[in-house]
Design a protein around this motif. Sequence first.
Motif, PDB file in Angstrom:
ATOM      1  N   CYS A  25       4.187   1.007 -22.110  1.00 12.06           N
ATOM      2  CA  CYS A  25       4.986   2.155 -21.710  1.00 12.06           C
ATOM      3  C   CYS A  25       6.402   1.657 -21.427  1.00 12.06           C
ATOM      4  O   CYS A  25       6.578   0.678 -20.706  1.00 12.06           O
ATOM      5  CB  CYS A  25       4.372   2.769 -20.449  1.00 12.06           C
ATOM      6  N   CYS A  27      10.178   2.864 -20.101  1.00 11.32           N
ATOM      7  CA  CYS A  27      10.985   3.902 -19.456  1.00 11.32           C
ATOM      8  C   CYS A  27      12.455   3.626 -19.731  1.00 11.32           C
ATOM      9  O   CYS A  27      12.918   2.486 -19.599  1.00 11.32           O
ATOM     10  CB  CYS A  27      10.741   3.898 -17.950  1.00 11.32           C
ATOM     11  N   ILE A 100       9.729   6.825 -22.798  1.00 11.62           N
ATOM     12  CA  ILE A 100       9.971   7.959 -21.914  1.00 11.62           C
ATOM     13  C   ILE A 100      11.425   8.027 -21.436  1.00 11.62           C
ATOM     14  O   ILE A 100      11.907   7.107 -20.762  1.00 11.62           O
ATOM     15  CB  ILE A 100       9.052   7.900 -20.672  1.00 11.62           C
ATOM     16  N   GLU A 101      12.096   9.123 -21.807  1.00 10.15           N
ATOM     17  CA  GLU A 101      13.426   9.398 -21.250  1.00 10.15           C
ATOM     18  C   GLU A 101      13.251  10.278 -20.022  1.00 10.15           C
ATOM     19  O   GLU A 101      12.441  11.186 -20.024  1.00 10.15           O
ATOM     20  CB  GLU A 101      14.286  10.133 -22.284  1.00 10.15           C
ATOM     21  N   SER A 103      12.084   9.420 -17.057  1.00  3.74           N
ATOM     22  CA  SER A 103      10.798   9.156 -16.395  1.00  3.74           C
ATOM     23  C   SER A 103      10.903   9.336 -14.889  1.00  3.74           C
ATOM     24  O   SER A 103       9.888   9.419 -14.205  1.00  3.74           O
ATOM     25  CB  SER A 103      10.337   7.730 -16.710  1.00  3.74           C
ATOM     26  N   LEU A 110       3.503   7.471 -13.520  1.00  6.15           N
ATOM     27  CA  LEU A 110       3.708   6.392 -14.495  1.00  6.15           C
ATOM     28  C   LEU A 110       2.668   5.298 -14.341  1.00  6.15           C
ATOM     29  O   LEU A 110       2.254   4.985 -13.227  1.00  6.15           O
ATOM     30  CB  LEU A 110       5.105   5.781 -14.307  1.00  6.15           C
ATOM     31  N   CYS A 114       5.494  -0.729 -16.377  1.00  7.03           N
ATOM     32  CA  CYS A 114       6.288  -0.195 -17.482  1.00  7.03           C
ATOM     33  C   CYS A 114       7.437  -1.154 -17.786  1.00  7.03           C
ATOM     34  O   CYS A 114       7.996  -1.760 -16.885  1.00  7.03           O
ATOM     35  CB  CYS A 114       6.894   1.156 -17.106  1.00  7.03           C
ATOM     36  N   GLN A 116      11.319  -1.539 -18.894  1.00  9.37           N
ATOM     37  CA  GLN A 116      12.438  -0.709 -18.489  1.00  9.37           C
ATOM     38  C   GLN A 116      13.666  -1.058 -19.326  1.00  9.37           C
ATOM     39  O   GLN A 116      14.022  -2.231 -19.431  1.00  9.37           O
ATOM     40  CB  GLN A 116      12.708  -1.026 -17.017  1.00  9.37           C
TER      41      GLN A 116
END
Length: 137
Positions: A25, A27, A100-101, A103, A110, A114, A116
């Motif tokens: 994931c 972010c 993900i924008e 987040s 979340l 993640c 970043q």
Amino acid sequence: MRTQSVEETLDLGRAFAKRLNSGDCVCFFGDLGAGKTTFIKGVVAGLGGEGVNSPTFVYLNIYEGQVPIYHFDLYRLRDEEQFLEMGFDEFLFGGGICLIEWSERIAGSLPPNCLQVTLSHLGKSEREVAIHEKVSV
Ligand code: ADP
Ligand code: MG
């Protein structure tokens, strides 16, 4: 890292894609126009993603690549509850790659660890891109 053009940001996204694995994931942070979506287009291309944009899913673009790619743009999301109501949390733990924008809107939902990526506007066509590995947000 600094990029001087859209193409350089796309290239950086394509290169970044190589380090992603299913279940990851990412972010994205940065103001409107910082280049988050541009970088993500590079990532999707790097993963061999084919667009299957659904007009009903304004918050989510799904791409079929080496693994499913879920690109969320949560700028217009009301709150975290709306995210959960739409059942989107299942995509976060679905074994695909999530990009993900905004987040910040779903901080409590979340997954841990993640990656970043923060983009900053330096000039008309210059951007700073900072990548942080697997930090909790
Ligand atoms: P965000 O998703 O962060 O709102 P976008 O990627 O949608 O940002 O838009 C970035 C805008 O900035 C585009 O209009 C693009 O043409 C412009 N731009 C100028 N220079 C760059 C650069 N070096 N990297 C990315 N975008 C850039
Ligand atoms: Mg965007």
